[in-house]
Design an enzyme around this catalytic site. Structure first.
Site, PDB file in Angstrom:
ATOM      1  N   GLY A   1       0.821  -1.201   0.000  1.00 40.76           N
ATOM      2  CA  GLY A   1       0.000   0.000   0.000  1.00 40.76           C
ATOM      3  C   GLY A   1       0.854   1.249   0.000  1.00 40.76           C
TER       4      GLY A   1
ATOM      5  N   TYR B   1     -13.518  -2.751   9.621  1.00 35.22           N
ATOM      6  CA  TYR B   1     -12.181  -2.181   9.789  1.00 35.22           C
ATOM      7  C   TYR B   1     -11.657  -2.432  11.206  1.00 35.22           C
ATOM      8  CZ  TYR B   1      -8.520   1.435   9.361  1.00 35.22           C
ATOM      9  OH  TYR B   1      -7.326   2.123   9.319  1.00 35.22           O
TER      10      TYR B   1
ATOM     11  N   LYS C   1      -8.341  -4.566  12.104  1.00 41.91           N
ATOM     12  CA  LYS C   1      -7.204  -3.959  12.791  1.00 41.91           C
ATOM     13  C   LYS C   1      -6.932  -4.607  14.141  1.00 41.91           C
ATOM     14  CE  LYS C   1      -5.850  -1.043   9.690  1.00 41.91           C
ATOM     15  NZ  LYS C   1      -4.608  -1.360   8.936  1.00 41.91           N
TER      16      LYS C   1
END
Length: 253
Positions: free
Chosen positions: A13, A154, A158
Site C-alpha cells: 500500500g 475495519y 485492525k
C-alpha cells in the site's frame, strides 16, 4: 555499506499516504525498498522519492489478498532487489457503514485486504527471513481496533492485526525475526479525507474537530507513523517484539 544498510524492505500500500512516507523513511535508513500497491503505475511517485532519498527501489503491482500474486511479487522482489528481510504490512481499504447497512462484500473486502493480505505477505516473506536469521515485520493496526462506530469490518481487521502480530512474534522469534504493530490514531491522508467527505464535512473542518480531541492538539501526519515503523525495523529493536505502539498524540481513554 553495512549489512544493515543493504537490507531489502517491502512496503505494501505504498503508492501514497502512510505507505509512501514509510517507503521514503526506510530509504533514508539505507534500505532498498520494494513499493507494492494494487496499481504498479501508481507507485512511480513513491519510487522516485525513494531514489531521491538514496535508495534502490522497485515498483510491484500486487493484490495482497491474492495468494498467487503475493508469491509472484515476493519472488520478483527477491530476484530484482534481494531477499526481503523487512516487511511493512500497510495495505488497506475502507468500506465504512453501520452494521445493519454493511454488506458481505464490505466485510470481506476489508478483512481480505488488511488481514488476509498481512497473513499472505508474512507467509511469503518469512522464508527469506528465516534463511537470513534476521527479519522485521511491522503490521499497521489502528486506534479503531478498540472499536469505532460504523467500522465493524475495519475495527475487526485492525484488532486481528494485533493478534497476528503477537502470534508471529512467538512463532518466529527463534529465527531472529521480530513482529510488531503500529496503531495510528487520526492521520491526515486521502483515506481520512474520504471519511470526511462521507460524513459531509470539509477536510480542514474534519481535521480541526479531530485535533481538538487529541492531547497534543494536532492530527498526525504520515511521517509520524513512518518514524515509528523505522524504529521497529532497525537493528537496535531486536529485543522488542510482539508489541503494539499506539501513535495517536496521547492516550485514547
Amino acid at each position: 555499506m553495512s549489512t544493515t544498510e543493504q537490507r531489502v524492505a517491502v512496503v505494501t500500500g505504498a503508492a501514497r499516504g502512510i505507505g509512501a512516507a514509510t517507503a521514503v523513511r526506510l530509504a533514508e535508513e539505507g534500505r532498498a525498498v520494494a513499493v507494492l500497491d494494487l496499481d504498479e503505475a501508481a507507485c512511480a511517485d513513491t519510487v522516485a522519492k525513494v531514489e531521491r532519498a538514496g535508495g534502490r527501489a522497485l515498483a510491484v503491482g500486487c493484490d495482497v489478498s491474492d495468494a498467487a500474486q503475493v508469491d509472484s511479487a515476493v519472488a520478483r522482489v527477491a530476484a530484482e532487489l534481494g531477499p526481503p528481510l523487512i516487511l511493512v504490512n500497510n495495505a488497506g481499504v475502507l468500506r465504512d457503514n453501520l452494521l445493519f447497512k454493511m454488506s458481505e462484500d464490505d466485510w470481506d473486502t476489508v478483512l481480505n485486504v488488511h488481514l488476509r493480505g498481512a497473513f499472505l505477505m508474512s507467509r511469503a516473506c518469512q522464508k527469506h527471513m528465516v534463511d537470513a536469521g534476521f527479519g522485521r515485520i511491522v503490521n499497521l493496526s489502528s486506534s479503531s481496533a478498540l472499536g469505532n462506530r460504523g467500522q465493524a469490518n475495519y475495527s475487526a481487521a485492525k484488532a486481528g492485526m494485533q493478534g497476528l502480530t503477537k502470534t508471529l512474534a512467538k512463532e518466529l522469534g527463534k529465527f531472529g525475526i521480530t513482529a510488531n504493530s503500529v496503531a495510528p490514531g487520526f492521520i491526515a491522508t486521502d483515506m481520512t479525507a474520504a471519511t470526511a467527505a462521507r460524513v459531509g464535512m470539509g477536510f480542514e473542518e474534519f481535521k480541526a474537530a479531530a485535533a481538538s480531541q487529541i492531547p497534543v492538539q494536532r492530527v498526525g501526519e504520515p511521517d509520524d507513523i513512518a518514524n515509528a515503523v523505522a524504529f521497529f525495523t532497525g537493528e537496535q529493536a531486536g529485543f522488542v517484539s510482539g508489541q503494539v505502539l499506539y501513535v495517536a498524540g496521547g492516550p485514547l481513554n
